[in-house]
Design a protein around this motif. Structure first.
Motif, short mmCIF file in Angstrom:
data_model
loop_
_atom_site.label_atom_id
_atom_site.label_comp_id
_atom_site.label_asym_id
_atom_site.label_seq_id
_atom_site.Cartn_x
_atom_site.Cartn_y
_atom_site.Cartn_z
N LEU A 1 0.83 -1.21 0.00
CA LEU A 1 0.00 0.00 0.00
C LEU A 1 0.86 1.26 0.00
CD1 LEU A 1 -2.85 1.08 -0.09
CD2 LEU A 1 -2.95 0.94 2.42
N LYS A 2 2.02 1.20 0.65
CA LYS A 2 2.94 2.34 0.62
C LYS A 2 3.46 2.58 -0.80
CE LYS A 2 4.43 2.08 5.44
NZ LYS A 2 5.53 1.82 6.40
N GLU A 3 3.65 1.51 -1.56
CA GLU A 3 4.05 1.65 -2.96
C GLU A 3 2.93 2.26 -3.80
OE1 GLU A 3 7.09 1.13 -4.37
OE2 GLU A 3 7.70 0.93 -2.28
N GLU A 4 1.68 1.99 -3.42
CA GLU A 4 0.54 2.57 -4.13
C GLU A 4 0.56 4.10 -4.01
OE1 GLU A 4 -2.24 0.53 -5.84
OE2 GLU A 4 -0.25 -0.39 -5.87
N ILE A 5 0.97 4.60 -2.86
CA ILE A 5 1.05 6.06 -2.66
C ILE A 5 1.99 6.67 -3.69
CG2 ILE A 5 1.80 7.89 -1.10
CD1 ILE A 5 0.96 6.14 1.24
N LYS A 6 3.15 6.05 -3.87
CA LYS A 6 4.13 6.55 -4.83
C LYS A 6 3.58 6.54 -6.25
CE LYS A 6 8.07 4.84 -2.11
NZ LYS A 6 9.23 3.90 -2.11
N HIS A 7 2.87 5.47 -6.60
CA HIS A 7 2.35 5.36 -7.97
C HIS A 7 1.27 6.40 -8.23
CE1 HIS A 7 2.13 3.28 -11.76
NE2 HIS A 7 0.83 3.12 -11.64
N ALA A 8 0.39 6.62 -7.25
CA ALA A 8 -0.65 7.63 -7.41
C ALA A 8 -0.04 9.03 -7.52
CB ALA A 8 -1.63 7.57 -6.24
N GLU A 9 1.00 9.30 -6.74
CA GLU A 9 1.67 10.61 -6.80
C GLU A 9 2.34 10.83 -8.15
OE1 GLU A 9 4.28 10.59 -3.46
OE2 GLU A 9 2.74 11.32 -2.05
N GLU A 10 2.86 9.76 -8.74
CA GLU A 10 3.51 9.86 -10.05
C GLU A 10 2.55 10.41 -11.09
OE1 GLU A 10 5.47 6.94 -13.47
OE2 GLU A 10 4.98 6.13 -11.48
N TYR A 11 1.28 10.03 -10.96
CA TYR A 11 0.27 10.47 -11.94
C TYR A 11 -0.63 11.58 -11.39
CZ TYR A 11 1.50 6.64 -15.05
OH TYR A 11 2.18 5.81 -15.91
N ASN A 12 -0.25 12.13 -10.24
CA ASN A 12 -1.04 13.22 -9.65
C ASN A 12 -2.50 12.81 -9.42
OD1 ASN A 12 -1.03 15.94 -8.68
ND2 ASN A 12 -2.18 16.55 -10.49
N VAL A 13 -2.71 11.56 -9.06
CA VAL A 13 -4.07 11.04 -8.84
C VAL A 13 -4.54 11.40 -7.44
CG1 VAL A 13 -5.45 8.95 -8.55
CG2 VAL A 13 -3.86 9.13 -10.47
N ASN A 14 -5.72 11.99 -7.36
CA ASN A 14 -6.30 12.29 -6.04
C ASN A 14 -7.79 12.02 -5.97
OD1 ASN A 14 -7.45 14.67 -7.32
ND2 ASN A 14 -5.46 15.64 -7.04
N GLY A 15 -8.40 11.58 -7.06
CA GLY A 15 -9.83 11.33 -7.08
C GLY A 15 -10.17 9.90 -7.43
#
Length: 313
Positions: free
Chosen positions: A257-271
């Motif tokens: 799940l910590k890796e998921e944070i990095k991946h979402a940040e890479e694509y600027n995903v927040n929604g």
């Protein structure tokens, strides 16, 4: 629909401004010069082109006359006028910097949500759809970012599940559910919009996806019927998974799940949900059907589960 914090600020203020305009008495004023909004876009690519919703929001927020000027990305890369601007993500919105616009956007500029150059107030990654022009394509990869207890995310997952059953997805597509959380504070492991139960469910789903991939979609189908329930163990048992295995793999799931944070940040995903196609195209479930191969998703199949989500967490 993906709308950034800045976009929310723009639209909210636009509505307030509109209301004030109706209430104010009519006055004669000198005609001001139109504010130019330059949209650098990938001509011919629907996802990399101008966002009509953002156009309208900016017009209302700025007030007065606004002129939209479209510039092709390839031409912009060669034009000294746009030197130094980040054109990795298209479209890129550039609002003419004037005394009026600097005052209008003073708050998001102050808090670093908008960049400023000598000529422009820069709106990077502020559109609902977009294309990462310089990212290498990952063929046939469909990533859907969700919060596991977001009703819109659950609708997106259910739509994919129904499409799988009806053979409405491209044959070679690799669907990967990704998860949205943020790093925890004050001793918490993670922060999740819908509480601790949500990130804990994210961990369980990651464990299933990693250790029991053939049972993942079955579990998701069962769990999503009552996704806010604490009876996740019953859903696991119905999917053929022993609930005790989660204790065994819990720490491993937390790392994932910590890796998921990095991946979402890479694509600027927040929604939730946000769709990434082939590692480059950012869109939503409603527009996914416009991508070649996903036309079958444009249909509705007669059940609430099959409907495309009309909102976002």
């Amino acid at each position: 629909m993906r709308i950034s914090k800045v976009m929310t600020f723009v639209l909210s203020f636009a509505l307030l401004s509109a209301g004030a305009a109706f209430a104010a008495p009519a006055k004669k004023a000198a005609k001001a010069k139109p504010v130019t909004i330059t949209v650098v876009e990938m001509t011919g690519n629907a996802n990399g082109s101008q966002d009509e919703g953002l156009n309208e929001g900016l017009k209302q927020f700025i007030g007065g006359e606004v002129e939209i000027v479209k510039v092709d990305r390839e031409a912009a890369l060669k034009d000294p006028k746009y030197k130094g601007l980040n054109m990795d993500y298209m479209p890129l919105y550039l609002v003419e910097k004037t005394k009026v616009t600097e005052e209008k956007f003073a708050e998001p500029i102050k808090y670093g949500q908008l960049a400023v150059t000598d000529d422009f107030i820069v709106f990077e990654k502020q559109t609902r759809h977009g294309v990462y022009a310089n990212k290498e394509a990952v063929p046939n990869q469909l990533e859907i970012f969700v919060m596991s207890q977001c009703p819109y995310g659950v609708l997106a997952e259910n739509r994919i599940i129904d499409a799988m059953k009806l053979d409405k997805l491209p044959k070679d597509v690799n669907v990967n559910i990704r998860y949205i959380v943020s790093e925890g504070r004050n001793g918490q492991e993670f922060n999740s919009l819908h509480g601790d139960a949500e990130w804990e469910e994210n961990v369980r789903q990651l464990i299933i996806k990693n250790k029991y991939p053939k049972k993942f979609w079955k579990y998701l189908e069962i769990r999503n019927k009552n996704y806010q329930s604490s009876l996740w163990d019953q859903a696991a048992e119905q999917a053929g998974i022993n609930p005790k295995v989660f204790r065994k793999y819990w720490n491993e799931g937390v790392k994932m799940l910590k890796e998921e944070i990095k991946h979402a940040e890479e694509y600027n995903v927040n929604g939730s949900p946000t769709v990434i196609w082939e590692g480059r195209v950012v869109t939503d479930m409603g527009s996914l059907a416009e991508i070649p191969g996903f036309e079958g998703l444009a249909q509705t199949y007669g059940s609430a589960a099959a409907q495309a989500p009309a909102g976002q967490c």
